[in-house]
Design an enzyme around this catalytic site. Structure first.
Site, mmCIF file in Angstrom:
data_model
loop_
_atom_site.group_PDB
_atom_site.id
_atom_site.type_symbol
_atom_site.label_atom_id
_atom_site.label_comp_id
_atom_site.label_asym_id
_atom_site.label_seq_id
_atom_site.Cartn_x
_atom_site.Cartn_y
_atom_site.Cartn_z
ATOM 1 N N ASP A 9 7.447 4.534 -0.835
ATOM 2 C CA ASP A 9 7.102 5.661 0.044
ATOM 3 C C ASP A 9 5.715 5.429 0.630
ATOM 4 O O ASP A 9 4.746 5.220 -0.095
ATOM 5 C CB ASP A 9 7.142 6.968 -0.765
ATOM 6 C CG ASP A 9 7.052 8.198 0.137
ATOM 7 O OD1 ASP A 9 7.995 9.002 0.138
ATOM 8 O OD2 ASP A 9 6.027 8.356 0.839
ATOM 9 N N ASP A 107 9.791 7.086 6.314
ATOM 10 C CA ASP A 107 8.762 6.357 5.550
ATOM 11 C C ASP A 107 9.150 6.045 4.110
ATOM 12 O O ASP A 107 8.288 5.734 3.306
ATOM 13 C CB ASP A 107 7.425 7.101 5.600
ATOM 14 C CG ASP A 107 7.284 8.147 4.519
ATOM 15 O OD1 ASP A 107 8.292 8.779 4.167
ATOM 16 O OD2 ASP A 107 6.153 8.326 4.019
ATOM 17 N N GLU A 108 10.442 6.132 3.769
ATOM 18 C CA GLU A 108 10.800 5.802 2.385
ATOM 19 C C GLU A 108 12.144 5.093 2.290
ATOM 20 O O GLU A 108 13.023 5.290 3.119
ATOM 21 C CB GLU A 108 10.796 7.055 1.500
ATOM 22 C CG GLU A 108 11.765 8.086 1.957
ATOM 23 C CD GLU A 108 11.820 9.322 1.066
ATOM 24 O OE1 GLU A 108 11.892 9.172 -0.162
ATOM 25 O OE2 GLU A 108 11.820 10.415 1.625
HETATM 26 P P1 TTP Z 1 6.104 12.302 3.361
HETATM 27 O O1 TTP Z 1 6.409 10.971 2.754
HETATM 28 O O2 TTP Z 1 6.649 13.519 2.684
HETATM 29 O O3 TTP Z 1 4.531 12.521 3.443
HETATM 30 P P2 TTP Z 1 3.376 11.482 3.797
HETATM 31 O O4 TTP Z 1 3.887 10.095 3.926
HETATM 32 O O5 TTP Z 1 2.634 12.002 4.981
HETATM 33 O O6 TTP Z 1 2.412 11.609 2.545
HETATM 34 P P3 TTP Z 1 2.630 11.050 1.049
HETATM 35 O O7 TTP Z 1 1.507 10.097 0.809
HETATM 36 O O8 TTP Z 1 2.536 12.267 0.186
HETATM 37 O O9 TTP Z 1 3.975 10.402 0.999
HETATM 38 O O10 TTP Z 1 6.594 12.347 4.853
HETATM 39 C C1 TTP Z 1 6.547 11.223 5.723
HETATM 40 C C2 TTP Z 1 6.188 11.657 7.129
HETATM 41 O O11 TTP Z 1 7.105 12.634 7.606
HETATM 42 C C3 TTP Z 1 4.817 12.306 7.240
HETATM 43 O O12 TTP Z 1 3.782 11.362 7.403
HETATM 44 C C4 TTP Z 1 4.990 13.206 8.429
HETATM 45 C C5 TTP Z 1 6.441 13.599 8.425
HETATM 46 N N1 TTP Z 1 6.600 14.952 7.888
HETATM 47 C C6 TTP Z 1 6.598 16.023 8.791
HETATM 48 O O13 TTP Z 1 6.514 15.829 10.007
HETATM 49 N N2 TTP Z 1 6.705 17.293 8.297
HETATM 50 C C7 TTP Z 1 6.783 17.570 6.943
HETATM 51 O O14 TTP Z 1 6.857 18.754 6.542
HETATM 52 C C8 TTP Z 1 6.782 16.459 6.035
HETATM 53 C C9 TTP Z 1 6.861 16.708 4.547
HETATM 54 C C10 TTP Z 1 6.684 15.180 6.545
HETATM 55 MG MG MG Z 2 5.161 9.290 2.444
#
Ligand code: TTP
Ligand code: MG
Length: 358
Positions: A9, A107-108
């Site tokens: 992730d 992103d995962e």
């Molecule tokens: P996530 O993997 O949930 O968050 P992240 O990568 O920003 O942070 P983390 O280090 O905790 O993993 O989500 C991936 C992307 O999806 C995030 O960068 C932006 C988008 N996203 C949104 O647009 N709205 C949301 O509510 C969430 C949770 C994510």
């Molecule tokens: Mg993330």
């Protein structure tokens, strides 16, 4: 033999890509989302850099609240094509490491590396190599969890963020989950959390100790899932996803370069190579694009939709070289160039379509 699953992730994904594109934003609170309009803006935060999270800013928070928490943060609108391109590049790297990949979101992804590593020691080395390559090639960090199933791997990737690597040895799944709050269990949302709280079940360990009948009584079918999940059991296999229908070629130069002839030569070769692949596959492309990364990592992509689908090397070469021209005016050295052929379709598609009209 237990399986070995990785969950990868990306850290603060949209914000990290923005920091990469704007190196002057590195180390600063960056909020990607709606326009805050000096606190009067509507809409929400997509994500926030870890520096911004220190102020309490997080995804899905109203942008007006984020603004109040840190007026001096850098607020920027989302640039989805850029994130899609970064995501594609990361997924390409993951697919090089394992043939069995399930992309879950932008992103995962899960990787099954049971055939590539024989124990968790090797899995940890494998995961470290993935982190290295993503950092080196994309200048982005990620967090990885390694475990014997998807559920525990996903929880593990979230365990030490950012830039984390958490390995759960087979047999330790239940013990790893036990101290975590129930909310950390995949599938437990605010509603389930509330019901569990009323039952005075706060940790996953406590949930694991509740007799399964009781959970089924309370939650129906979901009760069985909660019981298994809390006990670290998840037999589900990866649902493999395949590469998007496009051909991508990238090259990072040995030394950053200002040699336009060399850059054009590389683009010409990549275009010819990609067209050969199309021809072998009896397919054509409708969209032709290029990617340029300068020495400071600022990255640009440009695409052109052709009037007619093609797999002709000269047409593709002329298009890619044409798209590249404006970038030669830039004073910076070039670090990487790439091409992308998209909207692929079978060569005989047009004929078929014509026949449909007859
Ligand atoms: P996530 O993997 O949930 O968050 P992240 O990568 O920003 O942070 P983390 O280090 O905790 O993993 O989500 C991936 C992307 O999806 C995030 O960068 C932006 C988008 N996203 C949104 O647009 N709205 C949301 O509510 C969430 C949770 C994510
Ligand atoms: Mg993330």
């Amino acid at each position: 033999m237990p399986r070995i699953i990785l969950h990868v992730d990306m850290d603060a994904f949209f914000a990290s890509v923005e920091q990469r594109e704007h190196p002057e934003w590195k180390g600063l609170p960056v909020v990607v989302g709606a326009d805050p309009k000096l606190g009067k803006g509507r809409g929400v935060v997509a994500t926030a850099s870890y520096e911004a999270r220190k102020f309490g800013i997080h995804s899905a928070m109203p942008i007006s609240r984020a603004y109040k928490l840190c007026t001096t943060a850098i607020f920027t609108r989302p640039n989805f094509p850029l994130y899609l391109s970064a995501s594609g590049a990361v997924m390409d790297i993951l697919r090089k490491f394992s043939g069995k990949v399930e992309q879950v979101s932008i992103d995962e992804a899960y990787l099954d590396i049971s055939n590539k590593a024989s124990d968790m020691n090797e899995a940890a080395k494998f995961a470290a190599a993935i982190k290295n390559e993503i950092l080196e090639k994309e200048q982005l960090t990620c967090s990885i969890g390694a475990a014997s199933n998807k559920l525990v791997a996903k929880t593990a990737s979230d365990f030490r963020k950012p830039d984390g690597l958490t390995v759960v040895e087979p047999g330790n799944e239940k013990a790893f989950l036990a101290p975590l709050p129930v909310r950390k269990l995949l599938g437990v949302g605010p509603k389930t959390e509330m019901v569990l709280e009323e039952l005075e079940i706060n940790t996953i360990g406590e949930l694991a100790g509740v007799p399964v009948d009781l959970l089924i009584q309370q939650f129906g079918k979901m009760g069985l899932y909660l019981h298994e999940a809390a006990n670290g059991i998840d037999e589900s296999d990866l649902e493999e996803t395949y590469e998007a229908k496009s051909i991508n070629r990238n090259l990072t130069f040995e030394h950053d370069t200002r040699d336009n002839t060399l850059v054009l030569q590389v683009i010409e070769e990549m275009s010819r190579d990609a067209c050969e692949l199309l021809q072998e596959d009896k397919s054509t492309c409708r969209t032709v694009g290029i990617k340029v990364r300068f020495e400071d990592f600022e990255t640009h992509t440009k695409e052109k939709t052709l009037a007619e689908p093609t797999n002709d090397p000269t047409t593709v070469q002329n298009t890619t070289k044409g798209l590249m021209q404006p970038f030669f005016a830039d004073k910076r050295k070039i670090r990487l160039v790439g091409i992308r052929l998209a909207h692929l379709q079978p060569q005989d598609n047009r004929q078929k379509r014509v026949q449909e009209y007859i």
